[in-house]
Write a protein that holds these residues in place. Structure first.
Motif, short mmCIF file in Angstrom:
data_model
loop_
_atom_site.label_atom_id
_atom_site.label_comp_id
_atom_site.label_asym_id
_atom_site.label_seq_id
_atom_site.Cartn_x
_atom_site.Cartn_y
_atom_site.Cartn_z
N LYS A 1 -2.35 -10.05 7.97
CA LYS A 1 -3.56 -10.00 7.02
C LYS A 1 -4.79 -10.77 7.46
O LYS A 1 -6.01 -10.74 6.91
CB LYS A 1 -3.31 -10.06 5.67
CG LYS A 1 -2.39 -8.97 5.06
CD LYS A 1 -2.88 -7.54 5.06
CE LYS A 1 -1.95 -6.51 4.87
NZ LYS A 1 -2.54 -5.14 4.70
N GLY B 1 0.69 -1.25 0.14
CA GLY B 1 -0.01 -0.02 -0.09
C GLY B 1 0.89 1.33 -0.08
O GLY B 1 0.61 2.05 -0.67
N SER B 2 1.94 1.33 0.76
CA SER B 2 2.66 2.57 0.85
C SER B 2 3.14 2.88 -0.47
O SER B 2 3.38 3.91 -0.89
CB SER B 2 3.76 2.65 1.85
OG SER B 2 4.68 1.42 1.82
N ASN C 1 -5.12 8.33 2.96
CA ASN C 1 -4.75 7.83 1.51
C ASN C 1 -6.00 8.20 0.67
O ASN C 1 -7.33 8.68 1.17
CB ASN C 1 -4.79 6.25 1.76
CG ASN C 1 -3.38 5.79 2.40
OD1 ASN C 1 -2.27 6.69 2.38
ND2 ASN C 1 -3.57 4.60 2.91
N GLU D 1 -4.58 -2.73 10.87
CA GLU D 1 -4.69 -2.14 9.36
C GLU D 1 -4.86 -0.60 9.72
O GLU D 1 -5.70 -0.19 10.37
CB GLU D 1 -5.79 -2.79 8.68
CG GLU D 1 -5.72 -2.48 7.15
CD GLU D 1 -4.81 -3.47 6.68
OE1 GLU D 1 -3.99 -2.63 6.11
OE2 GLU D 1 -5.04 -4.40 6.61
N SER D 2 -3.52 0.27 9.27
CA SER D 2 -3.67 1.28 9.63
C SER D 2 -4.63 2.39 8.88
O SER D 2 -5.02 3.37 9.27
CB SER D 2 -2.17 2.11 9.53
OG SER D 2 -1.54 1.75 10.58
N PHE D 3 -4.81 1.92 7.53
CA PHE D 3 -5.88 2.63 6.70
C PHE D 3 -6.72 1.41 6.03
O PHE D 3 -7.82 1.39 6.33
CB PHE D 3 -5.40 3.35 5.74
CG PHE D 3 -6.09 4.41 4.87
CD1 PHE D 3 -6.87 5.56 5.36
CD2 PHE D 3 -6.57 3.96 3.51
CE1 PHE D 3 -7.57 6.26 4.51
CE2 PHE D 3 -7.33 4.39 3.05
CZ PHE D 3 -7.92 5.76 3.38
N GLY D 4 -6.09 0.69 5.15
CA GLY D 4 -6.97 -0.25 4.56
C GLY D 4 -7.00 0.47 3.17
O GLY D 4 -8.34 0.08 2.65
N LEU D 5 -6.06 0.71 2.27
CA LEU D 5 -6.14 1.23 1.22
C LEU D 5 -6.97 -0.10 0.14
O LEU D 5 -7.62 0.60 -0.88
CB LEU D 5 -4.78 1.63 0.52
CG LEU D 5 -4.89 2.36 -0.90
CD1 LEU D 5 -5.24 3.63 -0.83
CD2 LEU D 5 -3.22 2.39 -1.22
N HIS E 1 2.95 4.72 7.38
CA HIS E 1 2.01 4.12 6.69
C HIS E 1 1.34 2.91 7.65
O HIS E 1 0.21 2.60 7.26
CB HIS E 1 2.62 3.57 5.47
CG HIS E 1 2.43 4.38 4.26
ND1 HIS E 1 1.47 4.67 3.57
CD2 HIS E 1 3.44 5.32 3.88
CE1 HIS E 1 1.89 5.74 2.57
NE2 HIS E 1 3.02 5.99 2.97
N ASN F 1 -1.13 -8.24 0.77
CA ASN F 1 0.42 -9.25 0.51
C ASN F 1 0.71 -10.41 1.32
O ASN F 1 1.80 -10.72 1.63
CB ASN F 1 1.54 -7.95 1.16
CG ASN F 1 1.33 -7.61 2.71
OD1 ASN F 1 0.55 -8.23 3.45
ND2 ASN F 1 1.71 -6.47 3.02
O1 GMT Z 1 -0.39 -3.61 4.64
C1 GMT Z 1 0.90 -4.02 4.42
O2 GMT Z 1 1.52 -4.51 5.30
C2 GMT Z 1 1.69 -2.93 3.81
C3 GMT Z 1 1.84 -1.72 4.24
C4 GMT Z 1 2.78 -0.89 3.46
O3 GMT Z 1 3.47 -0.12 3.73
O4 GMT Z 1 2.73 -1.00 2.36
O5 GMT Z 1 0.57 -1.42 4.34
C5 GMT Z 1 0.32 -0.08 5.25
O6 GMT Z 1 0.33 1.19 4.37
C6 GMT Z 1 -0.96 1.27 3.63
C7 GMT Z 1 -0.90 2.36 2.88
O7 GMT Z 1 -0.97 3.45 3.64
C8 GMT Z 1 -2.11 1.09 4.61
O8 GMT Z 1 -3.45 1.27 3.70
C9 GMT Z 1 -2.21 -0.24 5.32
O9 GMT Z 1 -3.24 -0.10 6.13
C10 GMT Z 1 -0.87 -0.68 6.02
N1 GMT Z 1 -0.92 -1.75 6.46
C11 GMT Z 1 -1.14 -1.89 7.84
O10 GMT Z 1 -1.21 -0.98 8.76
C12 GMT Z 1 -1.14 -3.46 8.25
#
Ligand code: GMT
Length: 380
Positions: A211, A13-14, A174, A282-286, A121, A206
């Motif tokens: 997840k 997502g980031s 996001n 899940e900090s956001f859930g894109l 993220h 991922n």
């Molecule tokens: O979900 C992941 O493990 C990947 C991670 C990333 O850095 O790519 O996702 C995080 O960043 C996303 C984009 O800001 C958020 O939408 C996801 O919620 C966040 N994942 C977690 O917090 C597990």
């Protein structure tokens, strides 16, 4: 503005968010320089105003681990001074915030000041960042950034709870690009996947343990017992093999398809009836937001920032992580009621519009300007 963007070039997502942000900024006339170790997955087409700089990692027999941080900092110094960047925006604190700090200080020693904005993220704070082998560097480099943003209020609070932060953290949500993520007519595709009118459930991730992909499969099993359905799993990662085994054990192989790291996620979302995201955190859930933009209601956990995106009883349902039975019941209450499904679809789309590229991009531009003004006031 001339903006340097540092991110992971992967499907995470980031990296996706950072790439879409850079492309969006470029279409609004900014010059954007991506600095990564590989071409980002969503940066495969030519875009005016977008530049890509690959970080070369030198191999040497002495190195058991190639010193990526040093190579990246050196590339940042080079790109920032030759392209005359105004600002560096790094996504995911580890190790990018620390690398940007080092590059900024090297440039400062050369009489150049380039402010650094760090976007947090999620796992860079909640999972990996708090690990003792990273925490002191993460805390220091966040505090040293000229600006810090978090992708949800929940992540901002997690950061303040985890570290001693003496910085103001700005929440910038996001976003989703509706020119790409929109419901299109893919009925031929639906007929191929679900020839007997089965419901279609989708999960994208991922495949990391956080997840809870096993919960996705168990939720699906319960739904499929009562409502004939198909499950499409998009993405890949460490849990993939275990998940294939679980499908076999449960006798669900005919109804579950592993699609791998699919690029055109929106084509699958176009035929989805429901999206499932039962993450432990899940900090956001894109991925859920992208589904909602395609008019797909979401069954998710209530972890982290998900309640800021998925609205209880409006765009879907949220339950505690691990509440498989309840999530399956919630899903069936939507799938078995066409009128409710239609309302939830419309609500999901409306809620996603709050997070459109057009709404969020100006927030980043305004924030960059604020950071630049503050930095120039400080250095005089
Ligand atoms: O979900 C992941 O493990 C990947 C991670 C990333 O850095 O790519 O996702 C995080 O960043 C996303 C984009 O800001 C958020 O939408 C996801 O919620 C966040 N994942 C977690 O917090 C597990």
């Amino acid at each position: 503005m001339k903006i340097g963007i540092v991110c992971y070039p992967t499907f995470g997502g980031s990296g996706v968010l950072a790439t879409e942000l850079g492309r969006g900024l470029a279409t609004r006339g900014h010059q954007v320089h991506f600095i990564t170790y590989r071409q980002p997955v969503r940066l495969l087409n030519f875009t005016e105003n977008v530049y890509y700089h690959e970080v070369p990692t030198a191999d040497y027999p002495l190195f058991e681990y190639a010193p990526y941080d040093t190579a990246m900092a050196s590339t940042l110094v080079d790109v920032a001074s030759s392209a005359r960047l105004d600002l560096l925006h790094v996504h995911y604190a580890i190790p990018h915030a620390a690398i940007a700090y080092m590059a900024r200080e090297i440039l400062r020693s050369q009489g150049i000041y380039i402010p650094v904005v760090t976007t947090l993220h999620g796992t860079d704070i909640t999972l990996v960042g708090k690990n003792r082998s990273f925490a002191p560097v993460v805390q220091f480099s966040i505090n040293q950034s000229d600006g810090v943003t978090a992708v949800s209020n929940s992540l901002k609070q997690d950061t303040l709870d985890t570290f001693q932060i003496d910085q103001e953290i700005e929440v910038i949500y996001n976003f989703v690009d509706f020119s790409r993520f929109t419901k299109t007519d893919k009925d031929h595709f639906r007929r191929a996947i679900a020839p007997d009118g089965e419901k279609i459930l989708v999960h994208t991730s991922n495949f990391r343990p956080v997840k809870h992909v096993d919960d996705v499969i168990r939720i699906f099993q319960r739904i499929n017992d009562r409502i004939p359905s198909k499950l499409l799993l998009i993405g890949d990662g460490p849990e993939r093999q275990n998940m294939e085994l679980l499908c076999r054990e449960l006798g669900l192989c005919d109804d579950i398809r592993f699609l791998g790291k699919l690029e055109a996620v929106e084509e699958v979302l176009a035929i989805a009836d429901l999206f499932i995201l039962p993450s432990g955190h899940e900090s956001f859930g894109l991925a859920a937001l992208e589904a909602m933009a395609c008019e797909v209601p979401v069954i998710s956990s209530n972890a982290g920032g998900l309640p800021e995106v998925n609205l209880q009883g409006v765009t879907g349902y949220l339950e505690d992580p691990g509440a498989v039975e309840q999530m399956a019941e919630d899903a069936m209450s939507i799938l078995s009621d066409p009128e409710k499904h239609k309302v939830f679809r419309a609500n999901a789309y409306r809620q996603a519009q709050r997070f459109s590229l057009e709404n969020i991009l100006p927030e980043y531009e305004a924030y960059y300007q604020k950071v630049l003004d503050r930095a120039s006031a400080l250095i005089g």
